[in-house]
Scaffold this motif. Structure first.
Motif, PDB file in Angstrom:
ATOM      1  N   THR A  66      38.232  27.612  48.820  1.00 29.88           N
ATOM      2  CA  THR A  66      36.939  28.218  48.479  1.00 29.88           C
ATOM      3  C   THR A  66      37.066  29.241  47.357  1.00 29.88           C
ATOM      4  O   THR A  66      36.136  30.020  47.112  1.00 29.88           O
ATOM      5  N   LEU A  67      38.200  29.241  46.651  1.00 27.40           N
ATOM      6  CA  LEU A  67      38.427  30.282  45.637  1.00 27.40           C
ATOM      7  C   LEU A  67      37.331  30.307  44.567  1.00 27.40           C
ATOM      8  O   LEU A  67      36.845  31.371  44.183  1.00 27.40           O
ATOM      9  N   ALA A  68      36.937  29.129  44.083  1.00 27.68           N
ATOM     10  CA  ALA A  68      35.953  29.096  42.983  1.00 27.68           C
ATOM     11  C   ALA A  68      34.611  29.659  43.444  1.00 27.68           C
ATOM     12  O   ALA A  68      33.969  30.430  42.724  1.00 27.68           O
ATOM     13  N   ILE A  69      34.205  29.285  44.645  1.00 26.80           N
ATOM     14  CA  ILE A  69      32.924  29.760  45.183  1.00 26.80           C
ATOM     15  C   ILE A  69      32.992  31.274  45.387  1.00 26.80           C
ATOM     16  O   ILE A  69      32.069  32.011  45.015  1.00 26.80           O
ATOM     17  N   ARG A  70      34.106  31.738  45.964  1.00 28.30           N
ATOM     18  CA  ARG A  70      34.225  33.182  46.237  1.00 28.30           C
ATOM     19  C   ARG A  70      34.303  33.979  44.941  1.00 28.30           C
ATOM     20  O   ARG A  70      33.660  35.013  44.802  1.00 28.30           O
ATOM     21  N   MET A  71      35.110  33.492  43.987  1.00 27.34           N
ATOM     22  CA  MET A  71      35.237  34.229  42.720  1.00 27.34           C
ATOM     23  C   MET A  71      33.878  34.336  42.023  1.00 27.34           C
ATOM     24  O   MET A  71      33.541  35.377  41.457  1.00 27.34           O
ATOM     25  N   GLY A  72      33.123  33.258  42.051  1.00 31.63           N
ATOM     26  CA  GLY A  72      31.801  33.278  41.425  1.00 31.63           C
ATOM     27  C   GLY A  72      30.911  34.344  42.049  1.00 31.63           C
ATOM     28  O   GLY A  72      30.216  35.091  41.344  1.00 31.63           O
ATOM     29  N   GLU A  73      30.937  34.439  43.367  1.00 30.97           N
ATOM     30  CA  GLU A  73      30.119  35.435  44.071  1.00 30.97           C
ATOM     31  C   GLU A  73      30.646  36.846  43.841  1.00 30.97           C
ATOM     32  O   GLU A  73      29.874  37.776  43.617  1.00 30.97           O
ATOM     33  N   HIS A  74      31.978  37.010  43.899  1.00 30.25           N
ATOM     34  CA  HIS A  74      32.558  38.338  43.641  1.00 30.25           C
ATOM     35  C   HIS A  74      32.158  38.812  42.246  1.00 30.25           C
ATOM     36  O   HIS A  74      31.758  39.954  42.041  1.00 30.25           O
ATOM     37  N   GLN A  75      32.303  37.901  41.283  1.00 27.99           N
ATOM     38  CA  GLN A  75      31.999  38.240  39.899  1.00 27.99           C
ATOM     39  C   GLN A  75      30.546  38.706  39.750  1.00 27.99           C
ATOM     40  O   GLN A  75      30.265  39.760  39.184  1.00 27.99           O
ATOM     41  N   LYS A  76      29.625  37.921  40.292  1.00 25.89           N
ATOM     42  CA  LYS A  76      28.199  38.194  40.152  1.00 25.89           C
ATOM     43  C   LYS A  76      27.845  39.537  40.800  1.00 25.89           C
ATOM     44  O   LYS A  76      27.162  40.381  40.206  1.00 25.89           O
ATOM     45  N   ARG A  77      28.331  39.746  42.017  1.00 25.03           N
ATOM     46  CA  ARG A  77      27.984  40.963  42.750  1.00 25.03           C
ATOM     47  C   ARG A  77      28.622  42.193  42.113  1.00 25.03           C
ATOM     48  O   ARG A  77      27.983  43.245  41.978  1.00 25.03           O
TER      49      ARG A  77
END
Ligand SMILES: *Cc1c(COP(=O)(O)O)cnc(C)c1O
Length: 395
Positions: free
Chosen positions: A258-269
């Motif tokens: 799930t790294l890509a999904i998590r990184m995308g959310e971390h980045q946005k937030r």
């Protein structure tokens, strides 16, 4: 296996993350490679024992669970091969030891993770290896620091306390011209958003404990290398006897899916909160390379395709009571080392205690924030109240 090997370069990162490093056909159809626990690996004949051609010979060197993690990280970094280590710090120490012998010299970024400095000053020094520290913004100026005996340059970009972005192509050129290898700690951006090997580095290191695991419940480190650097790294790990358990490896493998999904959310937030903090009157500065206000923003845009969960918050000078008022009553942000999990963290940091090449003279109190998956508005409200308490305690 599938007719296309997902690691062959034809697929995007998200696809690599979901398909690389697992082989259901070898696991009775089960989707994931399970936890392998084992020391002894059996040989079927004297001929097999003598040939030493089995995929696994002894559990210390790895098993199918650790190999599955290594395959994913190799694909992500575009590396020749990768190794799983018991921690990020072990990955850094093994990578450095792979590059030095008595009489050699290493150059380490002044912004590097502090235990690395302790290892270099306290351990490498005893082995007859000198360590010197360089300005993380030195770029091509690194050439002026290279000595004939300099064999390794260790960068961490951006620095995980102070967030300077390093010019890796310039560092690589200077290091290689002097016969040294460039090692890069890539934990912040993950290989999704920064690919140091493509920018000239020889060795890439991750604290897998952070973004790879992603849930604050396991330790791991990885080393990925070019073909040229591989044998030295493998030899150092093998001779030092490091082993990573299948249990830990399983948690890394699970996190990576799930790294890509998590990184995308971390980045946005993180970006949303960093931008919001920058507008608050009580805030002196926000240290986040993806903000246009960051001094290395141009370099960041050139070399990174995204940003991480972690950034710095600088508040104006105030006594210790104000720092306590800020952190001690946060409802959602917790205080603790490490980062990369689903939960938000806020840690007061003092880079001034560590620097030697470029003293940290910035006035004020610095906090390191990791933005997790709580609702952004709840996080803003928590920080907003903390800023009010800080202001009140300053007066
Ligand atoms: C945490 C960290 C490390 C060390 O990793 P561990 O897994 O805790 O040993 C190294 N580099 C960076 C940038 C880190 O944040």
């Amino acid at each position: 296996m599938n007719s296309h090997d997902p690691a062959d370069g034809a697929f995007s990162v998200e696809t690599l993350l979901t398909h690389t490093g697992r082989s259901p056909d070898d696991q009775f159809g089960f989707v994931n490679t399970p936890v392998y626990r084992g020391s002894t690996v059996l040989f079927r004949s004297l001929a097999d024992l003598e040939a030493q051609q089995q995929r696994f010979l002894y559990g210390r060197a790895g098993n199918p669970t650790t190999a599955s993690v290594e395959a994913v990280v190799t694909a992500l970094e575009g590396a020749y091969r990768s190794l799983l280590l018991p921690s990020g710090l072990a990955a850094i120490t093994v990578a450095l030891l792979a590059c030095v012998k008595a009489g050699d010299d290493v150059l380490i970024s002044d912004s590097a993770y502090d235990p690395v400095r302790k290892f270099a000053d306290g351990f490498l020094a005893r082995m007859g290896v000198t360590a010197r520290y360089y300005d993380p913004r030195i770029g091509a100026g690194l050439a002026g620091l290279m000595q004939p005996n300099t064999t390794a340059v260790l960068a961490e970009s951006p620095g995980s306390l102070t967030f300077e972005v390093q010019d890796l192509p310039a560092l690589a050129a200077a290091a290689h011209a002097g016969g040294a290898r460039l090692l890069v700690d890539n934990s912040w951006a993950s290989p999704l958003y920064h690919r140091p090997l493509a920018l000239g580095a020889d060795i890439v290191i991750h604290s897998g404990t952070k973004m790879f695991v992603g849930h604050s419940d396991a330790f791991a480190g990885t080393i990925s290398t070019t073909e040229t650097a591989w044998s030295d790294v493998l030899q150092a790990r093998t001779l030092l006897g490091f082993f990573t358990s299948g249990d830990e490896a399983f948690l890394v493998a699970r996190g990576l899916r799930t790294l890509a999904i998590r990184m995308g959310e971390h980045q946005k937030r993180a970006l949303e909160i960093a931008g919001w903090l920058e507008e608050q009157a009580e805030v002196e500065a926000v240290l986040h390379p993806a903000l246009p206000s960051h001094p290395d923003h141009t370099l960041f845009k050139r070399d990174f395709s995204g940003s991480g969960s972690l950034f710095g918050l600088l508040l104006p000078p105030a006594p210790r009571e104000a720092v306590a008022a800020f952190v001690d009553h946060l409802a959602l942000f917790s205080m603790g080392y490490s980062w990369g999990g689903f939960e938000s963290l806020c840690l007061p940091v003092k880079p001034g205690n560590r620097r030697t090449a470029v003293p940290w003279t910035t006035e004020g109190n610095l906090f390191r924030l990791h933005i997790g998956f709580e609702a952004v508005d709840d996080l803003k409200a928590d920080l907003g109240r903390a800023l009010e308490r800080y202001q009140a305690a300053r007066r």
